[in-house]
Design a protein around this motif. Structure first.
Motif, PDB file in Angstrom:
ATOM      1  N   VAL A 182       0.811  -1.285  -0.047  1.00 29.57           N
ATOM      2  CA  VAL A 182       0.077  -0.108   0.308  1.00 29.57           C
ATOM      3  C   VAL A 182       0.901   1.234   0.063  1.00 29.57           C
ATOM      4  O   VAL A 182       0.603   2.399  -0.709  1.00 29.57           O
ATOM      5  CB  VAL A 182      -1.042   0.004   1.102  1.00 29.57           C
ATOM      6  CG1 VAL A 182      -1.687   1.513   1.238  1.00 29.57           C
ATOM      7  CG2 VAL A 182      -2.106  -1.140   1.098  1.00 29.57           C
ATOM      8  N   LEU A 183       1.974   1.252   0.945  1.00 29.74           N
ATOM      9  CA  LEU A 183       2.810   2.485   1.062  1.00 29.74           C
ATOM     10  C   LEU A 183       3.816   2.553  -0.170  1.00 29.74           C
ATOM     11  O   LEU A 183       4.195   3.460  -0.520  1.00 29.74           O
ATOM     12  CB  LEU A 183       3.259   2.465   2.556  1.00 29.74           C
ATOM     13  CG  LEU A 183       2.250   2.632   3.747  1.00 29.74           C
ATOM     14  CD1 LEU A 183       3.154   2.638   4.890  1.00 29.74           C
ATOM     15  CD2 LEU A 183       1.290   3.666   3.213  1.00 29.74           C
ATOM     16  N   HIS A 184       4.430   1.294  -0.319  1.00 34.50           N
ATOM     17  CA  HIS A 184       5.460   1.217  -1.363  1.00 34.50           C
ATOM     18  C   HIS A 184       5.672  -0.095  -1.684  1.00 34.50           C
ATOM     19  O   HIS A 184       5.143  -1.068  -1.044  1.00 34.50           O
ATOM     20  CB  HIS A 184       6.952   1.498  -0.336  1.00 34.50           C
ATOM     21  CG  HIS A 184       8.074   1.819  -1.364  1.00 34.50           C
ATOM     22  ND1 HIS A 184       7.882   2.503  -2.382  1.00 34.50           N
ATOM     23  CD2 HIS A 184       9.295   1.516  -1.074  1.00 34.50           C
ATOM     24  CE1 HIS A 184       9.226   2.369  -2.894  1.00 34.50           C
ATOM     25  NE2 HIS A 184      10.251   1.774  -1.980  1.00 34.50           N
ATOM     26  N   ASN A 185       6.359  -0.441  -3.174  1.00 31.35           N
ATOM     27  CA  ASN A 185       6.335  -1.569  -3.718  1.00 31.35           C
ATOM     28  C   ASN A 185       7.734  -2.226  -3.265  1.00 31.35           C
ATOM     29  O   ASN A 185       7.949  -3.359  -3.916  1.00 31.35           O
ATOM     30  CB  ASN A 185       6.418  -1.252  -5.134  1.00 31.35           C
ATOM     31  CG  ASN A 185       5.024  -1.007  -5.713  1.00 31.35           C
ATOM     32  OD1 ASN A 185       3.861  -1.111  -4.884  1.00 31.35           O
ATOM     33  ND2 ASN A 185       4.711  -0.849  -7.040  1.00 31.35           N
ATOM     34  N   SER A 186       8.582  -1.678  -2.557  1.00 31.86           N
ATOM     35  CA  SER A 186       9.646  -2.494  -2.060  1.00 31.86           C
ATOM     36  C   SER A 186       9.450  -2.624  -0.396  1.00 31.86           C
ATOM     37  O   SER A 186       9.336  -1.912   0.262  1.00 31.86           O
ATOM     38  CB  SER A 186      10.925  -1.687  -2.296  1.00 31.86           C
ATOM     39  OG  SER A 186      11.072  -1.686  -3.748  1.00 31.86           O
ATOM     40  N   ILE A 187       9.507  -4.146   0.030  1.00 31.12           N
ATOM     41  CA  ILE A 187       9.059  -4.261   1.318  1.00 31.12           C
ATOM     42  C   ILE A 187      10.223  -5.207   1.869  1.00 31.12           C
ATOM     43  O   ILE A 187      10.440  -6.272   1.381  1.00 31.12           O
ATOM     44  CB  ILE A 187       7.821  -4.866   1.589  1.00 31.12           C
ATOM     45  CG1 ILE A 187       6.825  -3.952   0.997  1.00 31.12           C
ATOM     46  CG2 ILE A 187       7.479  -5.068   3.075  1.00 31.12           C
ATOM     47  CD1 ILE A 187       6.036  -4.630  -0.462  1.00 31.12           C
TER      48      ILE A 187
END
Length: 731
Positions: A551-556
Motif C-alpha cells: 500500500v505504501l511502497h512496492n519494495s518491502i
C-alpha cells in the motif's frame, strides 16, 4: 585538558581502586581501554589519559572544567540508561519460570556494579564557578547554598526544601563546595509531593520555560504553519469556479439564454488524530541522581530545572522530536487495546496525506460518517525517476506543468525532500558552473525564479516533490500546547506520566473530489506532485507475522516473525506493477513463498536468506508472475581478485573476489568509523580469510567461502570489530 580531573570517574567506570603499574608507570590494560570505549570514551581519550597519568599536576581552566562536566554527565546518563535496561532484563528473567538461578545472580551483580558507578559519578566534585553561573529562572541569579527555605534560593514550591529530593540536591551541591549537609536516605514516600509540584507547574509561568525551551528545537512549523482550535472532522471550505466570460451578446439575446458559468463548493474534512503518551518512570532514585548531576553543571546552562521540570522537560523534548518525525513520515494505524503502539503510527504525516489524495481515499463527512466512495483529488505528473543527473530537468518539467495563471502569481512553492537539495545544487554547478552569471546554491526553480524551493526535513528516502500555494498546507492541533498537559501519579519508586492530544497536517484546498480518476485533467486541483514517492531500492519495513503490504511502497523488507511465515498474498499490490520482497531475518524467523495458490506461477519455492530479494508482478486474475530473484551477494560490489586490503569506499556490501592464490584480508581501506560493512564469501578454492588479530577483533578466524558472511564495524583507532557472521553451509 587536565586529565587528572577524570581519575575518579575512570576508576568508578573500571571498578578498580588504583591503576596498574608497569616499569614504574601507571597504565591502562587492554581490557580497561575496552571498558572505557563501551562507556562512550573514544580511543584517543584513553591514550591521552594514560599518558597524562604520569605527568605533573596542572591547573584546570574553567573551559576545561566545563568539558570535564559535559563528559562526566554524558557517562552518567549512559550508565543510568544501562542500569534501567539491566533492571528491565532482570524483571524479564524473573518472570520466566525456567530461568537459571545463575543468570539472575549474574544480572543482579551487574546491577550492583552499575549502581555503584552511578553513585560515584553523581557525587564527583567540580570547580566552583557559582559567581558566574545563572541557576534560577532569571539570568544572573546565583545559587544560594545557604538558603534553608528554597533550593539555591530559587522561587517556586517545586524548589522548596521541604521536598526530600531538593534536600538531597542541596547536600550534593554543598559537598562540591567542601560543606557537609546531613540528609535522610531516600525512600519511596519522598516522591509523593511530585503531584503537588505538577499543580504548581501549571498554576505558574514555570510551564512557559518548557514551552520556550521547545521553541528552540527545529520544527516543521516553519514551513507548515501551526493553527490551533480545530476539532476532528472540522470543515475547510473552498470553491471551484468554471468559465464565466464570453463575447458581448446582448443584442438580440434573451438574458436567460446567454448566462454562463458554474461554481462548485468543495470541502476538506479535517481529520485530527488522537495521540497519547504514557510512561512509567521505574526508578525515581536513579533519575534523581541524574537531575542532581544537571544542577551541578555550574556555568554550563543558565537554566536550572526543578526535579519535576527535569522529568517533564526531557520527556517533552523526546515527544517533540517524535512529533516532528511523525508530521513528515507518519502513517496512522489504529491501535490494539493493551498493546503499545509505534510513534510513527499515531497520525498521518505530510507524505501519507499526499499519497492518499493521489491513490484515493474514503471520503469523510462532517458528521463523522463517510460517503462510502473512494475519491481522488490529485492527478500526479508523469515525470522521470529522480537522479543526480536529471533533478534539475525534473523540477523544470514539473513546474512547467502547473497552469501558468497560478504559477505566475508568485505564490507557488515547491516542497522538496531536504536530501535532494544538495543534488540540485550539484546539478546546477555541473551544468551552469562555467557561466558568468552562475549563482551557487539557489533555492528556486532555475527557469522559474518566482517558484521557491522549500526543503522538507526528516524526509530521508522520499523522492516526492510537491507544488502548491504558500500556506495551503498547515499543521493543526486541537488546543495550544496540549501535548504538554501532563498528568502524573506517584506509586512507590515509580512515577506514571501521561498526556492526550490531537494533531494533524492537512491542506485547506487540495482538489475536486473525483470518483473516477480517468476523468481528472489536473485543472481543478491546487496541489501537484510527481507520480512516485520512494525509490525502488529503498525498502519499507513490513509487519511481522503478516503478509507484505504494498500500500505504501512496492519494495518491502520482511519483519522478525515468531516462526517461519508463509507468504500467500501481497496486500495492496497493483496489477502490472513490480513488487520487490526482501528477506529480513531468516531461519526460524524468516519467510517462504510456496509454489501454490496465487504464487503457483513462480519458478520454484522461495526460501530466502537475509538480504535475498524476489521481484513479482500481479496479473489481472490476482496471480503473481515471477520477474526475477537475486541473492544478497549478487547485489554486492566485488573485491578485486587476490586483494588483501580492498577499498570499501562508496558502498557497504561486498563479495570477495575470485582469488588465484591463498588470500588473507589484513585491512579494509577507506573505511569510515561507525559504518557496518557486510562481506559475503565467494567460491571455496583460495577463499579469502580474515584472522582474529591485527586490524580485526573477531570471535574467531573467518573463511569467506560461498554462503559465508561477516559484518564488521570500524571503531576509533582503526580496528574492525565483528558484529555478526554466518558460516558457509558445510562449515
Amino acid at each position: 585538558m587536565n586529565f587528572k580531573n577524570f581519575i575518579p570517574a575512570v576508576l568508578a567506570i573500571l571498578g578498580i581502586q588504583d591503576f596498574h603499574e608497569e616499569e614504574g608507570r601507571k597504565v591502562l590494560t587492554a581490557q580497561e581501554k575496552q571498558k572505557l570505549a563501551t562507556a562512550g570514551f573514544p580511543a584517543k581519550f584513553a591514550d591521552d589519559f594514560e599518558a597524562a597519568l604520569n605527568e605533573p599536576e596542572t591547573s584546570a581552566s574553567n573551559d576545561e572544567a566545563d568539558r570535564r562536566v559535559a563528559a562526566l554527565t554524558a557517562v552518567l546518563g549512559q550508565t543510568t540508561a544501562q542500569l534501567t535496561t539491566a533492571n528491565q532484563e532482570l524483571a524479564a528473567l524473573k518472570a520466566k519460570s525456567n530461568t537459571d538461578a545463575e543468570q539472575i545472580a549474574a544480572k543482579e551483580a551487574t546491577i550492583k556494579e552499575l549502581n555503584s558507578k552511578v553513585a560515584t559519578l553523581s557525587e564527583l566534585a567540580e570547580p566552583d564557578n557559582a559567581a558566574n553561573a545563572s541557576t534560577g529562572a532569571a539570568s544572573g541569579q546565583t545559587f544560594d547554598i545557604a538558603n534553608e527555605q528554597q533550593l539555591g534560593g530559587m522561587p517556586g514550591v517545586m524548589f522548596a526544601l521541604d521536598r526530600p529530593y531538593n534536600q538531597r540536591a542541596r547536600a550534593a551541591i554543598a559537598a562540591t563546595r567542601g560543606m557537609s549537609v546531613m540528609v535522610a536516605a531516600a525512600s519511596s514516600v519522598d516522591y509523593s509531593t511530585l503531584q503537588d509540584d505538577l499543580g504548581a507547574f501549571y498554576r505558574t509561568p514555570w510551564r512557559e520555560r518548557i514551552q520556550s525551551f521547545l521553541v528552540k528545537l527545529p520544527t516543521i512549523e516553519t514551513i507548515f504553519p501551526l493553527e490551533s482550535g480545530y476539532q476532528d472532522l472540522a470543515t475547510l471550505v473552498n470553491i471551484w469556479l468554471g468559465e464565466f466570460s464570453q463575447a458581448d451578446n446582448t443584442i438580440g439575446s434573451n438574458f436567460d439564454n446567454v448566462t454562463k458559468g458554474n461554481y462548485d463548493f468543495g470541502t476538506e474534512t479535517l481529520r485530527m488524530f488522537s495521540v497519547m503518551f504514557a510512561h512509567k518512570f521505574q526508578n525515581l532514585a536513579q533519575l534523581e541522581k541524574t537531575w542532581i548531576g544537571s544542577l551541578n553543571r555550574e556555568g554550563s546552562d543558565p537554566l536550572k530545572w526543578s526535579f519535576i521540570e527535569y522529568l517533564l522537560a526531557e520527556t517533552a523534548k523526546k515527544l517533540h522530536n517524535e512529533r516532528e518525525m511523525r508530521r513528515v513520515n507518519g502513517v496512522r494505524k489504529n491501535p490494539n487495546p493493551n498493546q503499545p503502539g509505534r510513534a510513527m503510527e499515531a497520525a498521518d504525516g505530510f507524505y501519507e496525506f499526499i499519497r492518499k489524495k493521489v491513490d484515493g481515499h474514503i471520503d469523510n463527512t462532517p458528521d463523522g460518517g463517510t460517503t462510502g466512495k473512494v475519491v481522488y483529488q490529485i492527478k500526479p505528473f508523469a515525470l522521470p525517476r529522480i537522479t543526480t543527473a536529471n533533478i534539475g530537468e525534473v523540477l523544470y518539467l514539473g513546474t512547467s506543468m502547473i497552469p501558468d495563471h497560478i504559477r505566475s502569481t508568485g505564490n507557488v512553492v515547491c516542497y522538496i525532500p531536504a536530501p535532494l537539495v544538495p543534488w540540485y545544487h550539484k546539478y546546477n554547478e555541473v551544468k551552469y558552473g562555467l557561466n558568468q552569471d552562475y549563482k551557487a546554491n539557489i533555492m528556486h526553480v532555475k527557469e522559474y525564479p518566482n517558484v521557491r524551493l522549500v526543503p522538507v526535513p526528516n524526509a530521508d528516502n522520499h523522492h516526492r516533490i510537491v507544488w502548491t500555494l504558500d500556506g495551503n498546507i498547515k499543521c493543526y492541533e486541537q488546543k495550544a500546547g496540549e501535548m504538554l498537559d501532563f498528568r502524573i501519579e506517584q506509586q512507590d519508586w515509580s512515577l506514571k506520566v501521561w498526556a492526550n492530544w490531537k494533531e494533524s497536517i492537512w491542506a485547506e484546498s487540495v482538489g475536486y473530489k473525483y470518483t473516477n480518476p480517468a476523468e481528472m485533467d489536473g485543472s481543478r486541483q491546487l496541489i501537484w506532485c510527481n507520480d512516485y514517492d520512494r525509490p525502488d531500492d529503498f525498502f519499507v519495513e513490513g509487519q511481522p507475522d503478516a503478509n507484505p503490504s504494498a500500500v505504501l511502497h512496492n519494495s518491502i523488507v520482511t519483519g522478525y516473525n515468531k516462526q517461519v511465515k508463509e507468504i500467500d498474498d501481497i496486500e495492496g499490490a497493483k496489477v502490472g506493477e513490480v513488487v520487490n520482497i526482501k528477506c529480513g531475518p531468516d531461519g526460524d524467523n524468516g519467510v517462504t513463498i510456496k509454489k501454490k495458490g496465487k504464487f503457483d506461477l513462480i519458478s520454484e519455492e522461495w526460501t530466502p536468506k537475509t538480504g535475498d530479494v524476489i521481484s513479482l508482478m500481479k496479473r489481472a486474475d490476482g496471480k503473481f508472475i515471477e520477474i526475477g530473484r537475486r541473492t544478497a551477494a549478487a547485489s554486492a560490489y566485488m573485491f578485486p581478485d587476490d586483494a588483501t586490503a580492498p577499498s570499501v569506499a562508496d558502498a557497504t556490501v561486498f563479495v570477495t573476489g575470485e582469488n588465484t592464490k591463498a588470500t588473507a584480508i589484513t585491512d579494509l581501506a577507506d573505511a569510515v568509523t561507525g559504518t557496518v560493512y557486510t562481506i559475503h564469501g565467494n567460491g571455496s578454492a583460495n577463499a579469502s580469510t580474515i584472522a582474529n588479530g591485527g586490524n580485526f577483533s573477531l570471535t574467531k578466524a573467518m573463511t569467506l567461502k560461498a554462503g559465508a558472511m561477516i559484518q564488521l564495524v570500524k571503531v576509533d583507532g582503526g580496528k574492525f570489530y565483528e558484529v555478526s557472521r554466518a558460516e558457509a553451509p558445510n562449515d
